[in-house]
Design a protein around this motif. Structure first.
Motif, PDB file in Angstrom:
ATOM      1  N   MET A  63       0.890   7.515 -10.552  1.00 15.57           N
ATOM      2  CA  MET A  63       0.735   6.767  -9.300  1.00 15.57           C
ATOM      3  C   MET A  63      -0.221   7.501  -8.376  1.00 15.57           C
ATOM      4  SD  MET A  63       2.346   3.957  -9.458  1.00 15.57           S
ATOM      5  CE  MET A  63       2.529   3.445  -7.752  1.00 15.57           C
ATOM      6  N   SER A  64      -0.594   6.854  -7.272  1.00 17.05           N
ATOM      7  CA  SER A  64      -1.547   7.410  -6.332  1.00 17.05           C
ATOM      8  C   SER A  64      -1.010   7.246  -4.919  1.00 17.05           C
ATOM      9  CB  SER A  64      -2.888   6.676  -6.460  1.00 17.05           C
ATOM     10  OG  SER A  64      -2.743   5.322  -6.050  1.00 17.05           O
ATOM     11  N   THR A  65      -1.621   7.982  -3.987  1.00 15.12           N
ATOM     12  CA  THR A  65      -1.223   7.845  -2.589  1.00 15.12           C
ATOM     13  C   THR A  65      -1.417   6.413  -2.112  1.00 15.12           C
ATOM     14  OG1 THR A  65      -1.740  10.165  -2.122  1.00 15.12           O
ATOM     15  CG2 THR A  65      -1.677   8.654  -0.243  1.00 15.12           C
ATOM     16  N   ALA A  66      -2.494   5.771  -2.547  1.00 10.90           N
ATOM     17  CA  ALA A  66      -2.741   4.388  -2.130  1.00 10.90           C
ATOM     18  C   ALA A  66      -1.635   3.452  -2.621  1.00 10.90           C
ATOM     19  CB  ALA A  66      -4.102   3.920  -2.639  1.00 10.90           C
ATOM     20  N   LYS A  67      -1.208   3.607  -3.879  1.00 12.39           N
ATOM     21  CA  LYS A  67      -0.129   2.757  -4.395  1.00 12.39           C
ATOM     22  C   LYS A  67       1.181   3.069  -3.679  1.00 12.39           C
ATOM     23  CE  LYS A  67      -1.957   1.567  -8.936  1.00 12.39           C
ATOM     24  NZ  LYS A  67      -1.819   1.688 -10.399  1.00 12.39           N
ATOM     25  N   ASP A  68       1.419   4.346  -3.414  1.00 10.89           N
ATOM     26  CA  ASP A  68       2.621   4.710  -2.659  1.00 10.89           C
ATOM     27  C   ASP A  68       2.599   4.069  -1.276  1.00 10.89           C
ATOM     28  OD1 ASP A  68       3.442   6.212  -4.802  1.00 10.89           O
ATOM     29  OD2 ASP A  68       2.899   8.148  -3.932  1.00 10.89           O
ATOM     30  N   LEU A  69       1.431   4.084  -0.643  1.00 13.57           N
ATOM     31  CA  LEU A  69       1.301   3.482   0.684  1.00 13.57           C
ATOM     32  C   LEU A  69       1.569   1.979   0.634  1.00 13.57           C
ATOM     33  CD1 LEU A  69       0.469   3.560   3.679  1.00 13.57           C
ATOM     34  CD2 LEU A  69      -1.915   3.323   2.923  1.00 13.57           C
ATOM     35  N   TYR A  70       1.035   1.304  -0.371  1.00 13.07           N
ATOM     36  CA  TYR A  70       1.257  -0.138  -0.478  1.00 13.07           C
ATOM     37  C   TYR A  70       2.740  -0.442  -0.651  1.00 13.07           C
ATOM     38  CZ  TYR A  70       0.372  -5.010  -1.489  1.00 13.07           C
ATOM     39  OH  TYR A  70       0.362  -6.382  -1.409  1.00 13.07           O
ATOM     40  N   ILE A  71       3.404   0.339  -1.497  1.00 13.63           N
ATOM     41  CA  ILE A  71       4.835   0.121  -1.728  1.00 13.63           C
ATOM     42  C   ILE A  71       5.630   0.346  -0.449  1.00 13.63           C
ATOM     43  CG2 ILE A  71       6.856   1.115  -2.896  1.00 13.63           C
ATOM     44  CD1 ILE A  71       5.020   1.510  -5.365  1.00 13.63           C
ATOM     45  N   ILE A  72       5.297   1.392   0.303  1.00 17.82           N
ATOM     46  CA  ILE A  72       5.996   1.660   1.562  1.00 17.82           C
ATOM     47  C   ILE A  72       5.744   0.531   2.556  1.00 17.82           C
ATOM     48  CG2 ILE A  72       6.060   3.183   3.577  1.00 17.82           C
ATOM     49  CD1 ILE A  72       7.573   4.204   1.087  1.00 17.82           C
ATOM     50  N   ALA A  73       4.523   0.021   2.592  1.00 18.28           N
ATOM     51  CA  ALA A  73       4.220  -1.106   3.493  1.00 18.28           C
ATOM     52  C   ALA A  73       5.082  -2.312   3.148  1.00 18.28           C
ATOM     53  CB  ALA A  73       2.738  -1.467   3.399  1.00 18.28           C
ATOM     54  N   MET A  74       5.260  -2.578   1.872  1.00 20.30           N
ATOM     55  CA  MET A  74       6.105  -3.691   1.442  1.00 20.30           C
ATOM     56  C   MET A  74       7.571  -3.432   1.778  1.00 20.30           C
ATOM     57  SD  MET A  74       4.504  -6.205  -0.337  1.00 20.30           S
ATOM     58  CE  MET A  74       5.806  -6.792  -1.401  1.00 20.30           C
ATOM     59  N   ASP A  75       8.006  -2.201   1.577  1.00 19.45           N
ATOM     60  CA  ASP A  75       9.412  -1.842   1.789  1.00 19.45           C
ATOM     61  C   ASP A  75       9.787  -1.830   3.270  1.00 19.45           C
ATOM     62  OD1 ASP A  75      10.759  -1.634  -0.565  1.00 19.45           O
ATOM     63  OD2 ASP A  75      10.725   0.543  -0.686  1.00 19.45           O
ATOM     64  N   GLU A  76       8.924  -1.250   4.085  1.00 23.74           N
ATOM     65  CA  GLU A  76       9.254  -1.023   5.488  1.00 23.74           C
ATOM     66  C   GLU A  76       8.969  -2.225   6.380  1.00 23.74           C
ATOM     67  OE1 GLU A  76      10.634   1.902   6.908  1.00 23.74           O
ATOM     68  OE2 GLU A  76      11.051   2.282   4.796  1.00 23.74           O
ATOM     69  N   ARG A  77       8.056  -3.091   5.969  1.00 21.83           N
ATOM     70  CA  ARG A  77       7.705  -4.241   6.801  1.00 21.83           C
ATOM     71  C   ARG A  77       7.744  -5.532   5.995  1.00 21.83           C
ATOM     72  NH1 ARG A  77       4.559  -2.597  11.240  1.00 21.83           N
ATOM     73  NH2 ARG A  77       4.603  -4.776  11.887  1.00 21.83           N
ATOM     74  N   PRO A  78       8.871  -5.855   5.379  1.00 20.87           N
ATOM     75  CA  PRO A  78       8.922  -7.042   4.522  1.00 20.87           C
ATOM     76  C   PRO A  78       8.790  -8.354   5.274  1.00 20.87           C
ATOM     77  CG  PRO A  78      11.110  -6.135   4.804  1.00 20.87           C
ATOM     78  CD  PRO A  78      10.161  -5.145   5.420  1.00 20.87           C
ATOM     79  N   GLY A  79       9.177  -8.367   6.542  1.00 24.50           N
ATOM     80  CA  GLY A  79       9.118  -9.613   7.293  1.00 24.50           C
ATOM     81  C   GLY A  79       7.948  -9.666   8.240  1.00 24.50           C
ATOM     82  N   ALA A  80       7.816  -8.608   9.076  1.00 26.48           N
ATOM     83  CA  ALA A  80       6.759  -8.590  10.084  1.00 26.48           C
ATOM     84  C   ALA A  80       5.385  -8.450   9.446  1.00 26.48           C
ATOM     85  CB  ALA A  80       6.998  -7.438  11.070  1.00 26.48           C
ATOM     86  N   GLY A  81       5.312  -7.697   8.377  1.00 20.77           N
ATOM     87  CA  GLY A  81       4.058  -7.583   7.654  1.00 20.77           C
ATOM     88  C   GLY A  81       3.096  -6.568   8.237  1.00 20.77           C
ATOM     89  N   VAL A  82       2.058  -6.280   7.467  1.00 19.33           N
ATOM     90  CA  VAL A  82       0.972  -5.392   7.857  1.00 19.33           C
ATOM     91  C   VAL A  82      -0.312  -6.159   7.635  1.00 19.33           C
ATOM     92  CG1 VAL A  82      -0.235  -3.237   7.330  1.00 19.33           C
ATOM     93  CG2 VAL A  82       2.258  -3.315   7.233  1.00 19.33           C
ATOM     94  N   GLY A  83      -1.250  -6.060   8.574  1.00 16.37           N
ATOM     95  CA  GLY A  83      -2.510  -6.777   8.426  1.00 16.37           C
ATOM     96  C   GLY A  83      -3.265  -6.344   7.185  1.00 16.37           C
ATOM     97  N   GLN A  84      -3.810  -7.324   6.456  1.00 12.85           N
ATOM     98  CA  GLN A  84      -4.538  -7.000   5.235  1.00 12.85           C
ATOM     99  C   GLN A  84      -5.703  -6.071   5.513  1.00 12.85           C
ATOM    100  OE1 GLN A  84      -5.474 -10.032   2.317  1.00 12.85           O
ATOM    101  NE2 GLN A  84      -4.098 -11.456   3.328  1.00 12.85           N
ATOM    102  N   GLY A  85      -6.429  -6.318   6.595  1.00 12.55           N
ATOM    103  CA  GLY A  85      -7.585  -5.490   6.911  1.00 12.55           C
ATOM    104  C   GLY A  85      -7.186  -4.067   7.227  1.00 12.55           C
ATOM    105  N   ASP A  86      -6.157  -3.908   8.063  1.00  9.66           N
ATOM    106  CA  ASP A  86      -5.678  -2.567   8.408  1.00  9.66           C
ATOM    107  C   ASP A  86      -5.262  -1.810   7.158  1.00  9.66           C
ATOM    108  OD1 ASP A  86      -6.012  -3.528  10.946  1.00  9.66           O
ATOM    109  OD2 ASP A  86      -3.888  -3.536  11.468  1.00  9.66           O
TER     110      ASP A  86
END
Length: 207
Positions: A1-24
């Motif tokens: 795995m990579s830091t980028a994949k870890d970051l994506y997984i955390i974004a999904m886990d921590e903000r499942p409803g509110a979401g994170v902007g695709q661009g950000d």
């Protein structure tokens, strides 16, 4: 795995409803890729320019793509230019890769932060690795997540991670700072477009 994949997984886990902007998130993912390349000396920084390093054979397909995307002739690319070029639609690329690898599954438990489809993080070694780094307060992951609005509420100084140096490595500090600047710039562009669109709409409302 990579830091980028870890970051994506955390974004999904921590903000499942509110979401994170695709661009950000795309900008932060590009920054994460670069930080991983710096860590294995596949690249280095000369000021804010990315200088390709020695031979390296990544085991991760997306890290390999990032490596092959480095500009290898002078003038070398700046970190800022890398973020905007490599980061274009990068969150969608990671979503597709994680889903194809079984790290994301479609179901009814969580909403995909970036659309209307339902997508959840699967309980896999990949998720456990990402969660382990997150729970341990790993500085790079915390800083990148904070840059896209995901606060580590378990640590009192979570809000300061994005602005304060969290590494002795000056190159990593530089990348993190430029990621934050790029995300801020993207938000300014969004606000400007929103104001312009509102002004245009008001023109048509004038009798």
């Amino acid at each position: 795995m990579s830091t980028a994949k870890d970051l994506y997984i955390i974004a999904m886990d921590e903000r499942p409803g509110a979401g994170v902007g695709q661009g950000d998130l795309s900008l932060a993912l590009a920054g994460a890729e670069l930080i991983d390349l710096l860590a294995v000396q596949a690249a280095s920084l000369d000021g804010d320019s990315i200088v390709p390093g020695g031979p390296y054979e990544p085991h991760d397909e997306l890290v390999a793509e990032a490596l092959s995307a480095l500009i290898r002739q002078t003038p070398y690319e700046s970190v800022e230019d890398w973020l905007w070029r490599r980061g274009r639609d990068l969150s969608a690329t990671y979503q597709a890769a994680l889903e194809a690898g079984g790290q994301l599954t479609r179901g009814r438990r969580a909403l995909l932060p970036f659309g209307n489809d339902r997508l959840a993080v699967a309980e896999t070694p990949a998720r456990r690795r990402a969660r382990s780094r997150w729970e341990a307060g790993e500085p790079t992951l915390i800083a990148l997540a904070t840059a896209v609005g995901i606060a580590d509420t378990r640590h009192e100084d979570a809000s300061e991670h994005a602005s304060e140096p969290v590494h002795e490595d000056e190159a990593v500090i530089t990348v993190l700072a430029i990621v934050n600047d790029a995300v801020t710039e993207l938000e300014a562009v969004r606000q400007r477009r929103s104001i312009e669109n509102a002004a245009f709409a008001n023109v048509w409302r004038v009798p």
